[in-house]
Design a protein around this motif. Structure first.
Motif, PDB file in Angstrom:
ATOM      1  N   ASP A   3       3.873  -0.404  -3.360  1.00 39.74           N
ATOM      2  CA  ASP A   3       4.320  -1.696  -2.837  1.00 39.74           C
ATOM      3  C   ASP A   3       3.147  -2.667  -2.825  1.00 39.74           C
ATOM      4  OD1 ASP A   3       6.717  -0.459  -2.384  1.00 39.74           O
ATOM      5  OD2 ASP A   3       6.616  -0.542  -0.198  1.00 39.74           O
ATOM      6  N   PHE A   4       3.367  -3.855  -3.391  1.00 36.84           N
ATOM      7  CA  PHE A   4       2.306  -4.867  -3.418  1.00 36.84           C
ATOM      8  C   PHE A   4       2.690  -6.120  -2.630  1.00 36.84           C
ATOM      9  CE2 PHE A   4       0.341  -8.627  -5.400  1.00 36.84           C
ATOM     10  CZ  PHE A   4      -0.995  -8.332  -5.179  1.00 36.84           C
ATOM     11  N   MET A   5       3.880  -6.615  -2.850  1.00 40.83           N
ATOM     12  CA  MET A   5       4.316  -7.884  -2.246  1.00 40.83           C
ATOM     13  C   MET A   5       5.677  -7.649  -1.602  1.00 40.83           C
ATOM     14  SD  MET A   5       4.534 -11.502  -4.305  1.00 40.83           S
ATOM     15  CE  MET A   5       4.606 -13.097  -3.511  1.00 40.83           C
ATOM     16  N   GLY A  48      14.351  -2.373  -2.739  1.00 37.55           N
ATOM     17  CA  GLY A  48      13.919  -3.403  -3.679  1.00 37.55           C
ATOM     18  C   GLY A  48      13.416  -4.622  -2.935  1.00 37.55           C
ATOM     19  N   TYR A  49      13.696  -5.823  -3.465  1.00 36.88           N
ATOM     20  CA  TYR A  49      13.273  -7.076  -2.827  1.00 36.88           C
ATOM     21  C   TYR A  49      11.759  -7.096  -2.617  1.00 36.88           C
ATOM     22  CZ  TYR A  49      18.259  -7.095  -1.762  1.00 36.88           C
ATOM     23  OH  TYR A  49      19.619  -7.026  -1.857  1.00 36.88           O
ATOM     24  N   LYS A  50      11.008  -6.796  -3.674  1.00 34.30           N
ATOM     25  CA  LYS A  50       9.558  -6.732  -3.547  1.00 34.30           C
ATOM     26  C   LYS A  50       8.934  -6.729  -4.938  1.00 34.30           C
ATOM     27  CE  LYS A  50       9.838  -1.673  -3.089  1.00 34.30           C
ATOM     28  NZ  LYS A  50       9.584  -0.504  -2.195  1.00 34.30           N
ATOM     29  N   VAL A  51       7.623  -6.827  -4.970  1.00 34.99           N
ATOM     30  CA  VAL A  51       6.851  -6.659  -6.199  1.00 34.99           C
ATOM     31  C   VAL A  51       6.031  -5.391  -6.045  1.00 34.99           C
ATOM     32  CG1 VAL A  51       5.128  -7.658  -7.752  1.00 34.99           C
ATOM     33  CG2 VAL A  51       6.730  -9.159  -6.530  1.00 34.99           C
ATOM     34  N   VAL A  52       6.066  -4.532  -7.053  1.00 29.15           N
ATOM     35  CA  VAL A  52       5.329  -3.271  -6.991  1.00 29.15           C
ATOM     36  C   VAL A  52       4.295  -3.228  -8.111  1.00 29.15           C
ATOM     37  CG1 VAL A  52       7.215  -2.029  -5.894  1.00 29.15           C
ATOM     38  CG2 VAL A  52       7.039  -2.025  -8.393  1.00 29.15           C
ATOM     39  N   LEU A  76       1.093  -8.915   1.811  1.00 26.63           N
ATOM     40  CA  LEU A  76       0.247  -8.457   0.713  1.00 26.63           C
ATOM     41  C   LEU A  76      -0.824  -7.514   1.235  1.00 26.63           C
ATOM     42  CD1 LEU A  76      -0.111 -11.984  -0.859  1.00 26.63           C
ATOM     43  CD2 LEU A  76       0.930 -10.051  -2.052  1.00 26.63           C
ATOM     44  N   PRO A  77      -1.483  -6.761   0.355  1.00 21.97           N
ATOM     45  CA  PRO A  77      -2.568  -5.882   0.795  1.00 21.97           C
ATOM     46  C   PRO A  77      -3.723  -6.694   1.401  1.00 21.97           C
ATOM     47  CG  PRO A  77      -1.850  -5.305  -1.425  1.00 21.97           C
ATOM     48  CD  PRO A  77      -1.208  -6.606  -1.091  1.00 21.97           C
ATOM     49  N   GLY A  96       0.785  -1.226   0.000  1.00 23.15           N
ATOM     50  CA  GLY A  96       0.000   0.000   0.000  1.00 23.15           C
ATOM     51  C   GLY A  96       0.814   1.271   0.000  1.00 23.15           C
ATOM     52  N   VAL A  97       2.111   1.213   0.355  1.00 19.52           N
ATOM     53  CA  VAL A  97       2.953   2.413   0.310  1.00 19.52           C
ATOM     54  C   VAL A  97       3.137   2.810  -1.151  1.00 19.52           C
ATOM     55  CG1 VAL A  97       5.242   3.353   0.745  1.00 19.52           C
ATOM     56  CG2 VAL A  97       4.130   1.928   2.472  1.00 19.52           C
TER      57      VAL A  97
END
Length: 451
Positions: free
Chosen positions: A404-406, A385-389, A81-82, A45-46
């Protein structure tokens, strides 16, 4: 897996959707330097908006080596996750899973790059549990990109991008193993340096696109001028084309489906590690790893629609007319001719793949947005990093914001358990994500709770 039934399912789905939409509506967008944080501030959510004017001068901060140690997946861990979303593991312990693509019948094709293989996973309906799995092809050379041809419901070939070639295998719906030997379609691809070769077909199937990253960070050792002189080179080559050991690199190329009629589409893309075609517009999109060594926040990574004939700056410029100090004064003729990317992301996040969401499992406002995997930084004091956006779109156009999603792959300042690489939308609307830190594959859905 826990399933909802009847009215309870509808009520639960409405509650989850309302919570998610409320969170998005209340979310403050981080801008400028406020968007340059690190992993501790990441959470679903960010939202961030980075503009070209936010770029700092080079070398404001010291360039550091800060690679992450690998941690084991914590017991029972799942990515964050959201609200309303859940993640289930499809597989783990895979040696270097990279790009993932979905066959028309729903099978997941995963590039197992360092093992030289393509794996296939056929999931049970509505589940992350593989009903069947197989090694589709072996003895490949660091395979990465995967594409089915012709595009549509009945492909006859599956194309694989090796680090040094593009090959294809005959394909029939449901094949779990290659039906024959690979046919080389494109050869003589430079195979050192950046090795992630992605491929995609235009929506009409008439064009095969190939991305080739640079052989170095910033062409630090390139000759001052090409043989025959710079003026002659400029006259004969596409805008921004580079010479010497980097000739034919940092480009997106195009071919006919049989590998003929090679041509340059765009130049100056240091490492376009992931490509896809936007369903709503047919436009080719690319996510790019920019250069290192200029400080924590310089230059931004990016995702962008690829314009035919465009020059994106590498190695002389970045994010418009910002000159790389390592090449100061070398190409003044290119000033004012550098394309500015569509979506800017935190420096050193290392975007690797992109997929537009056209499924029906996620809430309606996700349709038309894009997901990007960020492999994570090594050249930044504060890890990022280290995420899915999620890239935000409106009426088919990017807003420039990403969310930010995951998240949840980082354990500490020194260690991570996951490094996202591949992303694809499954036939049932789930999101499929691979990560090569622990070697796992995940299935993300909305409105269901994992068992």
């Amino acid at each position: 897996m826990i399933r909802f039934g009847g009215f309870a399912a509808i009520a639960a789905a409405l509650f989850l959707a309302t919570a998610a939409f409320a969170q998005q509506a209340d979310q403050q967008v981080l801008k400028g330097e406020a968007a340059f944080g690190g992993w501790k501030g990441d959470r679903p959510g960010v939202r961030r908006l980075i503009r070209p004017d936010d770029l700092q001068a080079p070398n404001v901060s010291q360039s550091v080596r800060n690679g992450a140690g690998r941690a084991e997946i914590p017991e029972g861990a799942r990515p964050l996750l959201p609200p309303g979303f859940s993640a289930e593991m499809i597989a783990s312990g895979i040696y270097n899973p990279r790009a993932v693509r979905v066959a028309p019948n729903g099978d997941l094709f995963v590039a197992n790059s360092k093992a030289g293989q393509i794996r296939v996973y056929r999931l049970a309906e509505g589940s992350a549990k593989p009903a069947e799995k197989s090694t589709y092809a072996t003895k490949l050379t660091r395979p990465y990109g995967i594409a089915f041809y012709p595009p549509g419901d009945k492909p006859q070939w599956v194309y694989i991008a090796n680090s040094n070639s593009i090959v294809r295998f005959p394909y029939q719906d449901g094949d779990l193993k290659a039906a024959g030997e690979p046919e080389t379609i494109v050869d003589s691809i430079p195979s050192n340096g950046h090795l992630t070769r992605d491929i995609a077909f235009a929506a009409d199937g008439k064009t095969l696109y190939l991305s080739i990253g640079s052989g170095s960070n910033a062409a630090e050792k390139i000759e001052a001028e090409p043989d025959g002189g710079l003026d002659a080179w400029i006259e004969a080559k596409p805008l921004g084309a580079i010479w010497g050991s980097e000739e034919g690199r940092a480009d997106v190329l195009a071919f006919d489906p049989d590998g003929k009629n090679r041509r340059i589409v765009a130049t100056g893309l240091r490492n376009c590690s992931g490509m896809t075609v936007q369903p709503a517009t047919g436009a080719l999109w690319c996510v790019v790893n920019e250069r290192d060594g200029l400080g924590d926040n310089v230059p931004f990574e990016f995702a962008t629609e690829i314009k035919d004939g465009a020059f994106y700056g590498w190695p002389w410029y970045y994010i418009g007319d910002n000159e790389d100090p390592r090449h100061r004064g070398k190409r003044p003729d290119l000033a004012g001719k550098v394309a500015i990317p569509d979506v800017l992301m935190q420096a050193h996040s290392a975007p690797l793949n992109i997929a537009f969401y056209d499924g029906k499992n996620f809430p309606a406002d996700y349709r038309g947005d894009a997901f990007v995997t960020l492999h994570g930084s090594w050249n930044r004091g504060t890890r990022t990093g280290y995420k899915v956006v999620r890239l935000m779109f409106k009426d088919g156009k990017p807003t420039g914001e990403y969310e930010d999603f995951m998240t949840g792959f980082v354990v500490s300042d020194d260690a991570v358990w996951g490094r996202p690489v591949g992303v694809a939308v499954a036939k049932d609307g789930a999101l499929i994500v691979t990560e090569d830190g622990s070697g796992s594959i995940w299935r993300v859905t909305y409105g269901k709770s994992p068992s």
